[in-house]
Write a protein that holds these residues in place. Structure first.
Motif, PDB file in Angstrom:
ATOM      1  N   GLY A 139      22.628  55.737  47.759  1.00 39.32           N
ATOM      2  CA  GLY A 139      21.379  54.734  48.607  1.00 39.32           C
ATOM      3  C   GLY A 139      20.832  53.497  47.541  1.00 39.32           C
ATOM      4  O   GLY A 139      20.871  53.105  47.584  1.00 39.32           O
ATOM      5  N   SER A 140      21.178  53.979  45.764  1.00 33.11           N
ATOM      6  CA  SER A 140      20.575  52.999  44.971  1.00 33.11           C
ATOM      7  C   SER A 140      22.152  52.220  44.903  1.00 33.11           C
ATOM      8  O   SER A 140      21.096  51.335  44.164  1.00 33.11           O
ATOM      9  CB  SER A 140      20.903  54.036  43.253  1.00 33.11           C
ATOM     10  N   ILE A 141      22.967  52.837  45.607  1.00 28.72           N
ATOM     11  CA  ILE A 141      24.424  51.501  44.894  1.00 28.72           C
ATOM     12  C   ILE A 141      23.919  50.661  46.413  1.00 28.72           C
ATOM     13  O   ILE A 141      24.971  49.182  46.004  1.00 28.72           O
ATOM     14  CB  ILE A 141      25.547  51.597  44.610  1.00 28.72           C
ATOM     15  N   GLN A 142      24.088  50.939  47.524  1.00 25.91           N
ATOM     16  CA  GLN A 142      23.784  49.832  48.344  1.00 25.91           C
ATOM     17  C   GLN A 142      23.024  48.477  48.204  1.00 25.91           C
ATOM     18  O   GLN A 142      23.981  47.514  48.535  1.00 25.91           O
ATOM     19  CB  GLN A 142      23.095  50.645  49.857  1.00 25.91           C
ATOM     20  N   PRO A 143      21.918  48.984  47.592  1.00 18.29           N
ATOM     21  CA  PRO A 143      21.844  47.148  47.215  1.00 18.29           C
ATOM     22  C   PRO A 143      21.941  47.084  46.312  1.00 18.29           C
ATOM     23  O   PRO A 143      22.109  45.113  46.629  1.00 18.29           O
ATOM     24  CB  PRO A 143      20.074  47.356  46.713  1.00 18.29           C
ATOM     25  N   VAL A 144      23.296  47.256  45.250  1.00 13.59           N
ATOM     26  CA  VAL A 144      23.651  46.226  44.123  1.00 13.59           C
ATOM     27  C   VAL A 144      24.905  45.510  45.454  1.00 13.59           C
ATOM     28  O   VAL A 144      25.505  44.871  45.189  1.00 13.59           O
ATOM     29  CB  VAL A 144      24.679  47.426  43.399  1.00 13.59           C
ATOM     30  N   PHE A 145      25.321  46.401  46.568  1.00 17.40           N
ATOM     31  CA  PHE A 145      26.714  45.565  46.997  1.00 17.40           C
ATOM     32  C   PHE A 145      26.007  44.394  48.006  1.00 17.40           C
ATOM     33  O   PHE A 145      26.831  43.527  48.341  1.00 17.40           O
ATOM     34  CB  PHE A 145      26.734  46.856  47.756  1.00 17.40           C
ATOM     35  N   VAL A 146      25.161  44.579  48.476  1.00 15.40           N
ATOM     36  CA  VAL A 146      24.153  43.129  49.065  1.00 15.40           C
ATOM     37  C   VAL A 146      23.999  42.158  48.860  1.00 15.40           C
ATOM     38  O   VAL A 146      24.945  41.411  48.399  1.00 15.40           O
ATOM     39  CB  VAL A 146      22.953  43.815  49.417  1.00 15.40           C
ATOM     40  N   ASN A 147      23.443  42.738  47.201  1.00 14.00           N
ATOM     41  CA  ASN A 147      23.347  41.432  46.036  1.00 14.00           C
ATOM     42  C   ASN A 147      25.519  40.510  45.598  1.00 14.00           C
ATOM     43  O   ASN A 147      24.991  39.393  46.015  1.00 14.00           O
ATOM     44  CB  ASN A 147      23.535  41.586  44.571  1.00 14.00           C
ATOM     45  N   ARG A 148      26.235  41.634  45.831  1.00 16.28           N
ATOM     46  CA  ARG A 148      27.474  40.686  45.337  1.00 16.28           C
ATOM     47  C   ARG A 148      27.738  40.142  46.047  1.00 16.28           C
ATOM     48  O   ARG A 148      28.438  39.219  46.140  1.00 16.28           O
ATOM     49  CB  ARG A 148      28.452  41.748  44.854  1.00 16.28           C
ATOM     50  N   LEU A 149      27.685  40.725  47.446  1.00 21.39           N
ATOM     51  CA  LEU A 149      28.381  39.895  49.121  1.00 21.39           C
ATOM     52  C   LEU A 149      27.412  38.227  49.283  1.00 21.39           C
ATOM     53  O   LEU A 149      27.654  37.430  49.147  1.00 21.39           O
ATOM     54  CB  LEU A 149      27.749  40.929  49.686  1.00 21.39           C
ATOM     55  N   LEU A 150      25.923  38.635  48.774  1.00 22.66           N
ATOM     56  CA  LEU A 150      25.488  37.342  48.518  1.00 22.66           C
ATOM     57  C   LEU A 150      25.914  36.439  47.484  1.00 22.66           C
ATOM     58  O   LEU A 150      26.158  35.511  48.201  1.00 22.66           O
ATOM     59  CB  LEU A 150      24.079  37.867  48.834  1.00 22.66           C
ATOM     60  N   THR A 151      25.889  36.610  46.300  1.00 21.78           N
ATOM     61  CA  THR A 151      26.129  36.180  45.126  1.00 21.78           C
ATOM     62  C   THR A 151      28.290  35.688  45.981  1.00 21.78           C
ATOM     63  O   THR A 151      28.097  34.154  45.118  1.00 21.78           O
ATOM     64  CB  THR A 151      26.803  37.503  44.290  1.00 21.78           C
ATOM     65  N   TRP A 152      29.206  36.045  46.701  1.00 19.61           N
ATOM     66  CA  TRP A 152      30.190  35.551  46.769  1.00 19.61           C
ATOM     67  C   TRP A 152      30.064  34.229  47.698  1.00 19.61           C
ATOM     68  O   TRP A 152      30.360  33.747  47.182  1.00 19.61           O
ATOM     69  CB  TRP A 152      30.812  37.055  46.901  1.00 19.61           C
ATOM     70  N   PHE A 153      29.598  35.040  48.642  1.00 17.24           N
ATOM     71  CA  PHE A 153      28.947  33.489  49.578  1.00 17.24           C
ATOM     72  C   PHE A 153      28.045  32.379  49.278  1.00 17.24           C
ATOM     73  O   PHE A 153      28.737  31.443  48.972  1.00 17.24           O
ATOM     74  CB  PHE A 153      27.737  34.009  51.134  1.00 17.24           C
ATOM     75  N   GLY A 154      27.550  32.616  47.809  1.00 18.01           N
ATOM     76  CA  GLY A 154      27.396  31.509  47.048  1.00 18.01           C
ATOM     77  C   GLY A 154      27.985  30.593  46.498  1.00 18.01           C
ATOM     78  O   GLY A 154      27.148  29.989  45.778  1.00 18.01           O
ATOM     79  N   ASN A 155      28.804  31.425  45.749  1.00 17.92           N
ATOM     80  CA  ASN A 155      29.345  30.897  45.097  1.00 17.92           C
ATOM     81  C   ASN A 155      31.369  30.940  45.664  1.00 17.92           C
ATOM     82  O   ASN A 155      32.489  30.942  46.006  1.00 17.92           O
ATOM     83  CB  ASN A 155      30.350  31.895  44.283  1.00 17.92           C
ATOM     84  N   PRO A 156      31.504  29.004  46.315  1.00 19.22           N
ATOM     85  CA  PRO A 156      33.078  28.208  46.773  1.00 19.22           C
ATOM     86  C   PRO A 156      33.981  29.078  45.912  1.00 19.22           C
ATOM     87  O   PRO A 156      34.586  28.868  46.556  1.00 19.22           O
ATOM     88  CB  PRO A 156      32.300  27.293  47.110  1.00 19.22           C
ATOM     89  N   LEU A 157      33.688  28.798  44.686  1.00 19.77           N
ATOM     90  CA  LEU A 157      34.749  29.346  43.621  1.00 19.77           C
ATOM     91  C   LEU A 157      35.178  30.270  43.771  1.00 19.77           C
ATOM     92  O   LEU A 157      36.600  30.889  43.606  1.00 19.77           O
ATOM     93  CB  LEU A 157      35.221  28.773  42.786  1.00 19.77           C
ATOM     94  N   ALA A 158      34.949  31.337  44.426  1.00 19.48           N
ATOM     95  CA  ALA A 158      35.391  32.835  44.600  1.00 19.48           C
ATOM     96  C   ALA A 158      36.301  33.210  45.218  1.00 19.48           C
ATOM     97  O   ALA A 158      36.699  32.607  46.915  1.00 19.48           O
ATOM     98  CB  ALA A 158      33.909  33.729  45.158  1.00 19.48           C
ATOM     99  N   PRO A 159      37.368  34.587  45.012  1.00 17.33           N
ATOM    100  CA  PRO A 159      38.071  34.431  45.618  1.00 17.33           C
ATOM    101  C   PRO A 159      38.143  35.097  47.064  1.00 17.33           C
ATOM    102  O   PRO A 159      36.730  36.015  46.701  1.00 17.33           O
ATOM    103  CB  PRO A 159      39.208  35.520  44.828  1.00 17.33           C
TER     104      PRO A 159
END
Length: 394
Positions: free
Chosen positions: A115-135
């Protein structure tokens, strides 16, 4: 599932009979069926098609049967050393089901982590959306993790609740069994100090309160753990604004403690009133011939009504206090979110980054459950403590 040790049978029991109920399929289910609870599916489908009746219910497994639980608990109770106050009931109950409690503890630890790491995955996914250079594959991995985490959490959580409720069922059976056995063996002089109504209250109400606390036992440590982990992650993503949420929550604790103290005092007072009412009702029923012969129905009815009105008065007070308590509980998470973002934007002048904002919202949502559960755990602990004292006095 862990089960208590089976005492050696030396004689044929009155419970050794052929039951009309079907055998519980859990004992023969595969490990996959036990993990995902597939063994319950036939009963659910049958209940969906036709209403279930008593004949459809499964026979209790031997590990859940009072014939196994009560002798095992008595052996544990006899070997348990009293504490400084001379009490040993609570420790004996915990020892009798320690394997089940530890198993539920391990499941709860995994549940809190997921339950605690689920918000971390949300942050990483949204960060990936905001970075066009990410694989591109990275985004799929975070999306997969975000999908699997709540699914795995649901499986773990369901097994956790199954085992905590099972522990509560066993504890209730142990308490009811030892009380019933003692009530049958009491001498006339000892029986004079305990009415039938008091024994029934111990077996029904007090045993149920102790069982309820057993079901909420691990929430006592997991709720604070979830709260502080969520606050720590909030500080990582939105900075000092998270401390406002912590401070506001801590400010509400004295009020909640005051309400719980008031409710505890009323509960303790109402327990004796209930005993008096049940005792008087039982005495009236036992002497119903004399009551009818001398036409004492009205005075006895008025006396029972007077005690019942006093009992209802205490119940009304408890309901009012509980209503105020629940109002505060449901209002706190929303107020915490509003105040946190108000300070984040208006005071600290931080930009609205989607990754941090949605992560903070997810973490604030995680705060909702521990904030609501912890006071209920404290209340259940107080009620079960009172009940155990009443049982030990008996």
């Amino acid at each position: 599932t862990p089960s208590p040790s089976k005492p050696t049978k030396t004689s044929t029991s009155v419970l050794d009979h052929v039951s009309d109920h079907p055998i519980c399929p859990e004992s023969s289910a595969s490990w996959i069926s036990r993990i995902f609870l597939f063994w319950v599916t036939p009963l659910i489908l049958k209940g969906y098609k036709t209403p279930l009746d008593d004949a459809d219910m499964w026979e209790l497994q031997e590990s859940e049967n009072a014939e196994t639980l009560v002798p095992y608990f008595k052996s544990i109770f006899d070997s348990t050393k009293p504490n400084k106050k001379g009490r040993r009931m609570a420790n004996a109950l915990l020892r009798s089901q320690r394997k089940l409690f530890w198993y539920a503890f391990a499941l709860r630890v995994i549940d809190v982590i997921l339950g605690s790491i689920q918000p971390v995955f949300v942050n990483r996914l949204l960060t990936w959306f905001g970075n066009p250079l990410a694989p591109e594959y990275e985004g799929y991995l975070w999306a997969l993790a975000l999908f699997l985490t709540p699914a795995l959490k649901a499986v773990i959580e369901n097994n956790y609740f199954l085992n905590t409720f099972r522990a509560g069922l066993r504890v209730r059976a142990e308490i009811q069994g030892v009380i019933y056995e003692k009530a049958l063996k009491m001498s006339p002089s000892a029986r004079a100090g305990s009415s039938v109504g008091q024994v029934l209250n111990l077996m029904q109400l007090d045993a149920e309160k102790v069982a309820t606390f057993c079901q909420m036992l691990h929430a006592g440590w997991s709720s604070p753990a979830q709260f502080f982990v969520a606050v720590a992650l909030l500080y990582k993503y939105i900075g000092p604004s998270s401390l406002i949420a912590l401070a506001f929550t801590l400010l509400t604790f004295p009020l909640q403690a005051k309400l719980l103290k008031m409710q505890t005092a009323i509960t303790r007072k109402n327990a004796s009133v209930t005993d008096n009412r049940v005792k008087l009702t039982n005495e009236i029923l036992q002497g119903i011939k004399a009551v009818k012969f001398y036409a004492w129905e009205r005075p006895f009815s008025e006396e029972v009504g007077r005690i019942r009105e006093q009992e209802l008065k205490n119940v009304r007070k408890t309901i009012v206090i509980r209503a105020v308590f629940l109002m505060i509980l449901f209002a706190i998470p929303t107020l915490v979110a509003v105040i946190t973002f108000a300070f984040f934007i208006g005071v600290f002048n931080n930009p609205l980054d989607p990754a941090d904002i949605f992560t903070a919202l997810s973490l604030l949502n995680n705060l909702r459950v521990p904030l609501m559960m912890f006071p209920f755990v404290i209340n259940s602990f107080i009620e079960s403590r009172i009940s155990i004292k009443r049982i030990e006095r008996f």
